[in-house]
Design a protein around this motif. Structure first.
Motif, short mmCIF file in Angstrom:
data_model
loop_
_atom_site.label_atom_id
_atom_site.label_comp_id
_atom_site.label_asym_id
_atom_site.label_seq_id
_atom_site.Cartn_x
_atom_site.Cartn_y
_atom_site.Cartn_z
N GLY A 142 -5.19 0.85 -3.95
CA GLY A 142 -4.19 1.56 -3.15
C GLY A 142 -4.25 1.29 -1.65
O GLY A 142 -3.48 1.86 -0.88
N PHE A 143 -5.17 0.40 -1.22
CA PHE A 143 -5.28 0.14 0.23
C PHE A 143 -4.01 -0.48 0.81
O PHE A 143 -3.79 -0.44 2.01
CB PHE A 143 -6.49 -0.76 0.51
N LEU A 200 -0.96 0.56 0.18
CA LEU A 200 0.15 1.50 0.28
C LEU A 200 0.56 1.82 1.72
O LEU A 200 1.75 1.78 2.04
CB LEU A 200 -0.14 2.79 -0.50
N PRO A 201 -0.39 2.19 2.60
CA PRO A 201 0.06 2.58 3.94
C PRO A 201 0.63 1.44 4.77
O PRO A 201 1.26 1.68 5.79
CB PRO A 201 -1.20 3.16 4.60
N TYR A 211 6.89 2.00 0.97
CA TYR A 211 6.06 3.16 0.60
C TYR A 211 6.02 4.16 1.76
O TYR A 211 6.07 5.36 1.56
CB TYR A 211 4.64 2.73 0.21
N VAL A 212 5.95 3.62 2.97
CA VAL A 212 5.98 4.50 4.14
C VAL A 212 7.27 5.33 4.15
O VAL A 212 7.26 6.52 4.42
CB VAL A 212 5.84 3.68 5.44
N GLY A 271 7.41 6.91 -0.23
CA GLY A 271 6.25 7.53 -0.87
C GLY A 271 6.25 7.45 -2.38
O GLY A 271 5.79 8.36 -3.06
N GLU A 317 5.38 5.16 -5.91
CA GLU A 317 4.52 4.09 -6.41
C GLU A 317 5.30 2.80 -6.71
O GLU A 317 4.86 1.70 -6.39
CB GLU A 317 3.83 4.59 -7.68
N ARG A 371 1.33 -2.23 -5.00
CA ARG A 371 0.58 -1.95 -6.23
C ARG A 371 1.54 -1.66 -7.39
O ARG A 371 1.34 -2.15 -8.51
CB ARG A 371 -0.34 -0.75 -5.96
N THR A 380 4.51 2.66 -13.64
CA THR A 380 3.75 2.40 -12.41
C THR A 380 2.85 3.58 -12.06
O THR A 380 2.04 3.50 -11.15
CB THR A 380 4.68 2.11 -11.20
N TYR A 381 3.02 4.68 -12.78
CA TYR A 381 2.17 5.86 -12.55
C TYR A 381 1.11 6.01 -13.63
O TYR A 381 0.48 7.05 -13.73
CB TYR A 381 3.03 7.12 -12.49
N SER A 430 -2.38 10.11 -3.79
CA SER A 430 -2.15 8.69 -3.53
C SER A 430 -2.60 7.81 -4.69
O SER A 430 -2.41 6.60 -4.65
CB SER A 430 -2.89 8.24 -2.26
N GLY A 431 -3.22 8.41 -5.69
CA GLY A 431 -3.64 7.61 -6.84
C GLY A 431 -4.77 6.65 -6.50
O GLY A 431 -4.75 5.49 -6.89
N THR A 432 -5.78 7.15 -5.77
CA THR A 432 -6.91 6.29 -5.40
C THR A 432 -8.20 6.75 -6.05
O THR A 432 -9.25 6.19 -5.79
CB THR A 432 -7.12 6.26 -3.88
N SER A 435 2.81 12.69 -3.36
CA SER A 435 2.75 11.76 -2.23
C SER A 435 3.92 11.86 -1.27
O SER A 435 3.87 11.33 -0.17
CB SER A 435 2.63 10.32 -2.76
N ARG A 436 5.00 12.53 -1.69
CA ARG A 436 6.12 12.67 -0.76
C ARG A 436 6.01 13.92 0.11
O ARG A 436 6.74 14.07 1.09
CB ARG A 436 7.44 12.70 -1.55
N ARG A 445 4.34 15.10 2.69
CA ARG A 445 3.38 14.55 3.66
C ARG A 445 3.71 14.96 5.08
O ARG A 445 3.55 14.20 6.02
CB ARG A 445 3.30 13.05 3.53
N GLN A 475 -7.91 5.69 4.72
CA GLN A 475 -6.62 5.18 5.20
C GLN A 475 -5.50 5.38 4.19
O GLN A 475 -4.33 5.21 4.53
CB GLN A 475 -6.72 3.71 5.56
N ILE A 476 -5.83 5.78 2.96
CA ILE A 476 -4.77 5.98 1.98
C ILE A 476 -4.94 7.22 1.11
O ILE A 476 -3.96 7.78 0.62
CB ILE A 476 -4.57 4.70 1.10
#
Lengths: 454, 514
Positions: free
Chosen positions: A40-41, A43-44, A49-50, A53, A55, A60, B57-58, B101-103, B121-122, B124, B166-167
């Protein structure tokens, strides 16, 4: 295959299995898809995605969609929608700790989409129009006259105010809004001699949009290269590099452009091929990959690609010899995605700007996030492009800099439009234009005077 | 083959009867259809995801080996979206799973095929930054690092800093009680959250804790933090902001071996110094980080320590001198000090990217997470090295040395016959080593789906039953992230202990085992 399907097959009945998303010709590589560890690194760093939000609109998620396709799932409209929505900025490639080559993955995926997916008539027509125009400098030139007249009488502003175009066709409206003020075109000589001792012989790509809409950038590039001791060769018969086509999956067209460009430069006797547009440079550096299956061009493409340099790279590699005159100005440098992420060129433009006495360089917050220009993205998807442009403009304006410097015509147009929408103004220049002003000893006003966005 | 952190063996054997793919109503059950219809009626169309490709994707979080496609997903934009969805799930007895964030690295946000995935995730928005109160109110989808970015201008930051800061999202941090490199000095998420708006598993919205520390009554907030989504969903979190330290010094010390680096760690803490962080990486982890981010760690090091000191300048300077001496006394051959934020960032980049960077040196790997008493470091590391040598399975070590939180990375190539199983075996044995040394099976990644089978190795039946009673108090119908943490499903009100055959309540159709 489901049990039912197997039973149907056994009994000789015809069965309707969905067509798998990808065919055998250059599908996205399963091995490269497998490199993603789902951390997930990315994503930001991903503009969509920004914005959203979600997936499926992240690198990814898109890799997951490719994986589904490789497993035999069909290429559905929703899948294609998420591939299309990718700006191709490659910020995720920079962000990925596992070294996933998303750039290769999305390029091959897009080529499959273009070949195998039935687009709506409207979408097809729009893409057709774009590709009948942008990669052809001569056609762009034909458009200049009408556009220039249009701008002079203030028609564009009137139209923008009525919002009429927006209602008829948002995409055409986007193109119109991005059209820069046109200046007088400068003709470039085919050969310009180095000033002082010759240190290198370089060829220069003139580009399509760069040549027709920003001719001053090409002229400045020639002057700066000559001042730094380069013989500059500008082959007259050069066309589009194919970057737009590559980035939008139009592979056969891209291959045609790439072969033709190699032909143009092959016998020019140059040590380097210098590019001043980020998107073009990144594609030209990938020619070896693009033409790897072409027996007539594979080897030549490797030779060509190794010669390609962004103008800032070659200038830093050579080191400065021309005197820099002071330019007392605050400048914010905007990383073009195809320079920073695709080519890894970040330090060089900053080093060149920092080498100008009096110039104060300011950094823009969230530098890795795309401005929304992304080739033809802002024409195809005006809404997210506008949102990204607004974010970028806010960050640019927050620096308080007088001048915005970047190395891509698309970014310049996009940020200009966004700054204007914010009701502000900022002077704009390409990195080489700033260098040129400093080397020629021109005043700050030569950069801030005419180049504003409105 | 996808490189990931688990193997078939854990996916199949560990989960037991509660494996979501195999039990309970399927994605097309009448209950699920009812939930789908009802949320589609009440929520905006773009909020409810039913398209198969999108849903897929989820299907996993940061632990990509477990994959389950949810029956539907709700991309919540507000507490109302969450409460409405949960209420409907409760009424229809359909399980739900919250996802940030699914991490996550323990499969904590693994969806249910028979349930709803509620994606946060929305959500935020940073609702408030009140620097003078040292508080910020943020929605659960806010990225951890973004809290710090918002507070930085006021001279504050948010202290918990997991490597994925960061995520990873604050909601996920609350679920997992995340720590990070600096929790040695500053503590875990539970030390930095004072209140939460919370949707209970019946859909009611309640406030837990508040802005003040230590609210009276039962510490329900403390119960919820670290409960891995099994007690409900946080929809806003009040966090404590920490004053940005006056001075920070980050050093990188290279040692011949992990034994030396471990000894230095013990010496530093034994001297009464509490560094903000002490992190260790062994040679293999260094190799991976170099390949990924070119962090330029000392060449030939068998181990590196990253030591960060922060606080008032005078104090930091004095501690720095001691740290340098203690490192050199214990064999450090290279000692590098970050002079500015850029150099500091480079040192940390090597450490923080290490997990994902291992993908550069191995096609597949398992990230293990265990805790041991710090003093057992040299002994346990040697035992891990012996396990590795005797099985030819490579193990890279990255860990929070200061508090004994190990992250062994077990490397393998799943395309080679038997390697996955061998790696899984070593990974399990490492956890046994942790338990034997008096430690824990997880420091910060959580139990989730991945480690539920290990819970009985650490806890007695009575311990686990007590935890289940807490769960039943919050979630009597067992619909909030069921199948996680606990090795066996249990009905609320059920007498603990062994049962034979089908449960009488389930048999009579009164209750279902999820």
């Amino acid at each position: 295959m489901t049990t039912d399907a197997l039973a149907a097959a056994a009994s000789g009945q015809s069965i309707d299995l969905p067509t798998p998303a990808f065919d055998e010709y250059r599908p996205p590589s399963a091995a490269l898809v497998g490199d993603c560890v789902h951390c997930g690194f990315c994503l930001p760093s991903c503009p969509t995605y920004v914005l959203w939000g979600e997936e499926m609109d992240s690198p990814r998620g898109r890799i997951d969609l490719m994986k589904q396709g490789l497993e035999g799932d069909p290429l559905t409209d929703s899948m294609v929608g998420h591939f299309d929505a990718c700006l191709g900025c490659m910020a995720c490639v920079t962000a990925c700790p596992s070294g996933v080559q998303y750039d290769r993955l999305i390029e091959t995926t897009r080529a499959q989409v273009e070949r195998r997916h039935q687009r709506t008539r409207r979408d097809k027509a729009l893409r057709g129009a774009i590709f009948a125009l942008f990669p052809y400098p001569r056609r762009l030139r034909a458009l200049r006259g009408p556009l220039r007249g249009w701008q002079r009488i203030g028609g564009d502003r009137l139209l923008r105010r009525t919002g009429l175009l927006e209602r008829i066709a948002p995409s055409l409206a986007a193109m119109e809004r991005l059209a820069p003020r046109l200046g007088k075109a400068e003709r470039l000589p085919e050969r310009t001699a180095a000033i002082g001792t010759r240190r290198a012989t370089v060829g220069m790509l003139t580009g399509c949009v760069q040549r027709e809409f920003f001719p001053a950038v090409n002229a400045a590039t020639v002057r700066v290269l000559a001042a730094e001791g380069c013989d500059v060769v500008v082959p007259a018969k050069q066309g589009c590099c194919g970057a737009l086509s590559v980035h939008n999956g139009r592979e056969p067209e891209a291959l045609r452009f790439a072969r033709a460009l190699i032909d143009s430069f092959e016998n020019a006797g140059v040590e380097w091929v210098v590019v001043n547009a980020a998107g073009c440079g990144s594609t030209m550096k990938e020619y070896a990959e693009l033409l790897r299956d072409d027996p007539a061009y594979a080897v030549r493409a490797v030779a060509f690609a190794t010669k390609v340099r962004d103008v800032s790279e070659i200038l830093v590699e050579l080191g400065p010899v021309a005197t820099r005159h002071p330019l007392p100005i605050t400048a914010a440098y905007h990383d073009a995605c195809h320079l920073a992420h695709a080519q890894g060129v970040r330090a060089q433009p900053r080093a060149l700007l920092n080498g100008i006495p009096g110039l104060q360089l300011r950094e823009i917050a969230d530098p890795a996030i795309c401005c929304g220009s992304a080739g033809i993205y802002n024409v195809l998807f005006p809404e997210p492009a506008r949102e990204l442009g607004d974010r970028k403009a806010a960050n640019v304006l927050a620096t308080g800099a007088e001048l915005l410097v970047t190395a891509n015509p698309g970014c310049l147009m996009q940020v200009a439009a966004s700054v204007e929408r914010a009701g502000e103004t900022i002077a704009l220049a390409h990195t080489v234009e700033v260098l040129d002003a400093s080397i020629q000893g021109r005043p700050v006003a030569s950069l801030t005077g005419g180049g504003t966005s409105s | 083959m996808s490189s990931t952190h688990g193997t078939t063996k854990t996916a199949g054997a560990v989960v037991g009867p509660s494996a979501p793919e195999r039990s309970g109503p399927t994605g097309d059950s009448p209950q699920v259809r009812a939930v789908r219809r009802r949320v589609q009626e009440l929520l905006p169309a773009k909020t409810v995801i039913t398209d198969h490709a999108r849903l897929r994707t989820y299907e996993c979080d940061g632990l990509a080996h477990y994959r389950v496609t949810p029956a539907l997903a709700v991309l919540a934009d507000s507490v109302d979206d969450v409460a409405t969805t949960v209420r409907i799930c409760a009424e229809e007895r359909v399980p739900f799973v919250a996802r940030g964030s699914g991490t996550g690295l323990s499969g904590g946000a693994l969806p249910r095929a028979d349930g709803v995935l509620i994606v946060m995730s929305r959500m935020r928005a940073i609702r408030e930054v009140s620097a003078e109160d040292q508080r910020a109110v943020v929605e659960p989808g806010v990225i951890n690092l973004d809290v710090t970015k918002a507070a930085a201008a006021h001279g504050y930051y948010y202290a918990p800093d997991p490597s994925s800061q960061q995520i990873c999202s604050i909601g996920g941090n609350v679920a997992e009680n995340s720590g990070g490199a600096h929790c040695l000095k500053y503590g875990f998420t539970s030390n930095h959250v004072t209140g939460a708006e919370f949707v209970a598993p019946d859909g009611s919205v309640v406030e837990l804790g508040g802005r003040a520390l230590d609210a009276p009554g039962y510490d329900l907030l403390g119960t919820v933090i670290g409960s891995e989504g099994t007690l409900g969903i946080a929809t806003a979190v009040t966090v404590r902001l920490t004053r940005t330290p006056e001075h920070v010094v980050t050093v990188l010390a290279g040692f011949p071996s992990t034994d030396d680096a471990g000894a230095a760690t013990s010496a530093i803490i034994g001297a009464g110094i509490v560094p903000a962080a002490i992190e260790m990486m062994d040679a293999l982890a260094i190799e991976a980080a170099e390949a990924a981010v070119h962090c330029n760690y000392p060449e030939g090091a068998g181990a590196v320590l990253v030591v960060e000191l922060d606080g008032p300048e005078v104090e930091v300077r004095q501690e720095f001198d001691q740290v340098e001496r203690l490192c050199r006394d214990n064999g450090a051959f290279a000692f590098r000090v970050a002079n500015d934020d850029v150099e500091r960032a480079l040192i940390w980049r090597g450490r923080k990217s290490a997990f994902a960077a291992v993908g550069r040196i191995s096609p597949d790997y398992i990230v293990q997470d265990g805790v041991i008493p710090r003093t057992s470091l040299p002994k346990v590391l040697r035992a891990i090295a012996e396990l590795s040598a005797s099985s030819a399975v490579r193990v890279a070590n990255v860990f929070h040395a200061g508090d004994g939180n190990l992250h062994p990375l077990v490397l393998f190539d799943d395309s080679e016959e038997g390697q996955g199983e061998a790696a899984e075996e070593i990974s399990g044995k490492i956890l046994d080593l942790c338990i034997e040394a008096g430690g824990s099976i997880t420091g910060e990644h959580g139990v989730g789906m991945d480690k539920s089978a290990y819970m009985p190795r650490m806890f007695s039946d009575a311990d686990l039953d007590t935890m289940q009673m807490v769960r039943c108090a919050f979630d009597p119908n067992n619909i909030s992230n069921p199948g996680k943490i606990f090795p066996t499903p249990r009905l609320c009100g059920e007498v603990p202990g062994r049962h034979k055959g089908e449960h009488p309540l389930a048999k009579s159709g009164i209750a279902e085992i999820f």
